[in-house]
Design a protein around this motif. Structure first.
Motif, mmCIF file in Angstrom:
data_model
loop_
_atom_site.group_PDB
_atom_site.id
_atom_site.type_symbol
_atom_site.label_atom_id
_atom_site.label_comp_id
_atom_site.label_asym_id
_atom_site.label_seq_id
_atom_site.Cartn_x
_atom_site.Cartn_y
_atom_site.Cartn_z
ATOM 1 N N GLY A 188 1.191 -1.472 0.235
ATOM 2 C CA GLY A 188 -0.053 0.184 0.223
ATOM 3 C C GLY A 188 0.797 1.040 0.194
ATOM 4 N N ASP A 189 -0.165 2.731 -0.418
ATOM 5 C CA ASP A 189 0.640 3.963 -0.335
ATOM 6 C C ASP A 189 1.501 4.272 1.098
ATOM 7 O OD1 ASP A 189 0.496 3.991 -3.700
ATOM 8 O OD2 ASP A 189 -1.195 4.719 -3.404
ATOM 9 N N LEU A 190 0.154 3.928 2.345
ATOM 10 C CA LEU A 190 0.294 4.607 3.477
ATOM 11 C C LEU A 190 1.434 3.599 4.095
ATOM 12 C CD1 LEU A 190 -0.055 5.650 4.901
ATOM 13 C CD2 LEU A 190 -2.154 4.990 6.222
ATOM 14 N N TYR A 191 2.049 2.683 3.670
ATOM 15 C CA TYR A 191 2.789 1.202 4.329
ATOM 16 C C TYR A 191 4.087 2.349 3.665
ATOM 17 C CZ TYR A 191 6.124 -1.963 5.108
ATOM 18 O OH TYR A 191 6.710 -3.292 5.305
ATOM 19 N N ASP A 192 3.765 2.129 1.780
ATOM 20 C CA ASP A 192 5.561 2.944 1.739
ATOM 21 C C ASP A 192 5.737 4.781 1.606
ATOM 22 O OD1 ASP A 192 5.538 1.176 -0.101
ATOM 23 O OD2 ASP A 192 4.801 1.487 -1.915
ATOM 24 N N MET A 193 5.039 5.211 2.073
ATOM 25 C CA MET A 193 4.809 6.468 2.873
ATOM 26 C C MET A 193 5.513 6.524 4.059
ATOM 27 S SD MET A 193 4.797 9.543 1.879
ATOM 28 C CE MET A 193 2.891 10.276 0.458
ATOM 29 N N ARG A 194 4.651 5.749 5.112
ATOM 30 C CA ARG A 194 5.804 5.270 6.224
ATOM 31 C C ARG A 194 6.814 4.933 6.114
ATOM 32 N NH1 ARG A 194 0.511 2.476 9.778
ATOM 33 N NH2 ARG A 194 -0.875 3.774 9.703
ATOM 34 N N ILE A 217 -0.406 10.121 14.247
ATOM 35 C CA ILE A 217 0.732 10.713 15.029
ATOM 36 C C ILE A 217 1.368 9.717 16.032
ATOM 37 C CG2 ILE A 217 1.409 12.607 17.113
ATOM 38 C CD1 ILE A 217 0.753 14.346 13.983
ATOM 39 N N ASN A 218 0.071 9.127 17.163
ATOM 40 C CA ASN A 218 1.238 8.183 17.858
ATOM 41 C C ASN A 218 2.236 7.097 16.861
ATOM 42 O OD1 ASN A 218 0.835 6.762 20.025
ATOM 43 N ND2 ASN A 218 -0.050 5.409 19.137
ATOM 44 N N THR A 219 1.575 6.934 15.450
ATOM 45 C CA THR A 219 2.766 5.831 15.065
ATOM 46 C C THR A 219 3.705 6.285 14.676
ATOM 47 O OG1 THR A 219 0.843 4.575 14.414
ATOM 48 C CG2 THR A 219 2.499 4.346 12.900
ATOM 49 N N ILE A 253 5.738 8.473 16.119
ATOM 50 C CA ILE A 253 6.545 8.973 18.097
ATOM 51 C C ILE A 253 6.630 6.935 18.577
ATOM 52 C CG2 ILE A 253 6.892 9.096 20.573
ATOM 53 C CD1 ILE A 253 4.524 10.945 19.431
ATOM 54 N N ASP A 254 5.938 5.980 17.619
ATOM 55 C CA ASP A 254 6.346 5.188 17.889
ATOM 56 C C ASP A 254 7.375 4.417 17.107
ATOM 57 O OD1 ASP A 254 4.607 4.459 20.421
ATOM 58 O OD2 ASP A 254 3.490 3.472 19.546
ATOM 59 N N GLU A 255 7.524 4.846 16.265
ATOM 60 C CA GLU A 255 8.599 4.188 14.886
ATOM 61 C C GLU A 255 9.203 5.047 15.695
ATOM 62 O OE1 GLU A 255 6.044 5.394 11.691
ATOM 63 O OE2 GLU A 255 5.302 2.616 11.265
ATOM 64 N N ARG A 256 9.514 6.121 15.612
ATOM 65 C CA ARG A 256 10.794 6.943 15.992
ATOM 66 C C ARG A 256 11.458 6.874 17.189
ATOM 67 N NH1 ARG A 256 13.440 10.132 12.156
ATOM 68 N NH2 ARG A 256 12.461 8.575 11.061
ATOM 69 N N ILE A 257 11.075 6.500 17.791
ATOM 70 C CA ILE A 257 11.212 5.900 19.557
ATOM 71 C C ILE A 257 11.917 4.090 19.417
ATOM 72 C CG2 ILE A 257 10.544 4.957 21.752
ATOM 73 C CD1 ILE A 257 9.020 7.459 21.963
ATOM 74 N N ASN A 258 11.097 3.610 18.440
ATOM 75 C CA ASN A 258 11.614 1.981 18.296
ATOM 76 C C ASN A 258 12.910 1.458 17.750
ATOM 77 O OD1 ASN A 258 9.903 1.606 20.696
ATOM 78 N ND2 ASN A 258 8.312 1.093 18.930
ATOM 79 N N THR A 259 12.506 2.916 16.542
ATOM 80 C CA THR A 259 13.958 2.360 15.208
ATOM 81 C C THR A 259 15.106 3.349 15.685
ATOM 82 O OG1 THR A 259 13.051 4.357 13.888
ATOM 83 C CG2 THR A 259 12.081 1.960 13.596
ATOM 84 N N GLY A 260 14.800 4.098 16.482
ATOM 85 C CA GLY A 260 16.412 4.877 16.959
ATOM 86 C C GLY A 260 16.203 6.189 16.013
ATOM 87 N N GLY A 261 15.557 6.491 15.115
ATOM 88 C CA GLY A 261 15.558 8.367 14.489
ATOM 89 C C GLY A 261 15.133 9.073 15.871
ATOM 90 N N HIS A 299 -7.040 16.883 22.491
ATOM 91 C CA HIS A 299 -7.566 17.070 20.849
ATOM 92 C C HIS A 299 -6.711 15.675 20.249
ATOM 93 C CE1 HIS A 299 -6.797 19.131 16.933
ATOM 94 N NE2 HIS A 299 -5.592 18.266 16.889
ATOM 95 N N LEU A 300 -5.603 15.765 20.765
ATOM 96 C CA LEU A 300 -4.920 13.872 20.387
ATOM 97 C C LEU A 300 -5.466 12.470 21.119
ATOM 98 C CD1 LEU A 300 -1.632 15.478 18.728
ATOM 99 C CD2 LEU A 300 -3.374 14.366 17.555
ATOM 100 N N GLY A 301 -5.353 12.583 22.113
ATOM 101 C CA GLY A 301 -5.586 11.868 23.268
ATOM 102 C C GLY A 301 -4.528 11.458 24.070
ATOM 103 N N PRO A 302 -4.876 10.719 24.725
ATOM 104 C CA PRO A 302 -3.833 11.035 26.376
ATOM 105 C C PRO A 302 -2.731 9.910 25.946
ATOM 106 C CG PRO A 302 -5.957 8.779 26.527
ATOM 107 C CD PRO A 302 -6.363 9.851 25.401
ATOM 108 N N ARG A 303 -2.648 8.774 25.042
ATOM 109 C CA ARG A 303 -1.458 8.226 24.298
ATOM 110 C C ARG A 303 -0.864 8.993 23.316
ATOM 111 N NH1 ARG A 303 0.034 3.191 23.817
ATOM 112 N NH2 ARG A 303 1.237 2.198 21.836
ATOM 113 N N VAL A 304 -0.721 10.246 22.376
ATOM 114 C CA VAL A 304 -0.015 10.532 22.488
ATOM 115 C C VAL A 304 0.388 12.135 23.102
ATOM 116 C CG1 VAL A 304 0.498 12.800 20.887
ATOM 117 C CG2 VAL A 304 -0.747 10.446 19.837
ATOM 118 N N ALA A 305 -0.837 11.890 24.349
ATOM 119 C CA ALA A 305 0.572 13.674 25.490
ATOM 120 C C ALA A 305 1.171 12.819 26.024
ATOM 121 C CB ALA A 305 -1.134 13.917 26.219
#
Length: 269
Positions: free
Chosen positions: A174-180, A207-209, A211-219, A235-241
């Motif tokens: 998928g295009d969304l997967y490629d973009m991420r 937004i949550n994804t 942050i998670d990807e950056r934390i987990n991959t070392g970016g 606005h974005l929920g407690p998980r993002v906050a």
């Protein structure tokens, strides 16, 4: 029955969205076929590979000096860093000292790999994001600056293309997967004005994804927002906050996030 040639002539005569300028090689004039927008548009124009557009469009530079030039060009052009902001021309005023020092440390890889700069409009947050980006480019690393609204819109566009073709957002084709994946390959991401986008479950998830990807991959990730913690929570929920304010246990254990609050007033007022 219509011949294949006639069908292709009709198909290729259609008006398509152009390839992005940021993906075009200045040496040969062809394109970075790994750029997610280029991949997406090739799929739209040639969904079955009849025209071999992937090979026709790809950059033709093969000599090492041309490839090096192309890589430098991609780093600079695809960074989208606005203005001519640097740390040297930042105008200091009361309340900005902590934010300035945190930005300099982040640019020089000192401290946490995620920086959140919080403050009102006109307090220099975008200036400092741009200054960070220019330091990263000088280090020879890849960096991408985008407004949060633009980042979400690019993902939403890719998701819409996937949905129109019946592709799940978890499908590697998928295009969304490629973009991420493309964004995650960037050494550093600079996302400006988080919280200005319209709040939807899709926005919260992306937004949550991110942050998670950056934390987990070392970016590395630097974000700015005009919103206080309780406003981000609404606005974005407690998980993002909890991630942006370094309160989730996962983030605390990895010591990955630095939060700095700018107490200065709007210097443009």
């Amino acid at each position: 029955m219509e011949t294949l040639t006639a069908t292709l002539e009709k198909y290729t005569a259609r008006v398509f969205e152009p390839f992005p300028n940021e993906a075009q090689c200045p040496t040969c004039g062809y394109f970075d076929v790994q750029h997610p927008d280029v991949k997406r548009l090739i799929k739209i124009r040639d969904p079955h590979g009849v025209q071999s557009l992937y090979n026709q469009c790809r950059c033709k530079c093969y000599r090492s000096e041309d490839l090096q030039k192309w890589e430098r060009y991609k780093r600079e052009t695809q960074s989208l860093i606005p203005g001519d902001h640097t740390f040297e021309n930042f105008k200091h005023f009361p309340g900005t000292k902590d934010m300035y020092e945190a930005a300099v440390n982040f640019a020089n890889r000192v401290g946490p790999r995620m920086l959140v700069m919080v403050g009102g409009t006109g307090t220099g947050k975008t200036h400092l994001l741009s200054a960070i980006g220019r330091i990263i480019l000088k280090q020879g690393r890849s960096v991408r600056y985008e407004l949060a609204t633009q980042y979400i819109e690019r993902l939403r566009h890719s998701y819409s293309d996937d949905q129109s073709r019946g592709i799940s957002d978890l499908d590697p084709a998928g295009d969304l997967y490629d973009m991420r994946i493309w964004y995650n390959r960037m050494n550093t991401l600079l996302i400006d004005d988080v919280g200005m986008e319209r709040a939807t479950p899709f926005v919260q998830e992306q937004i949550n994804t991110l942050i998670d990807e950056r934390i987990n991959t070392g970016g590395w990730l630097a974000m700015t927002t005009n919103l206080a913690k309780d406003e981000i929570n609404e606005h974005l929920g407690p998980r993002v906050a909890s991630r942006m304010w370094a309160e989730s246990m996962e983030v605390k254990m990895k010591d990955q996030v630095g939060v700095v609050i700018n107490t200065g007033s709007d210097r443009r007022a």
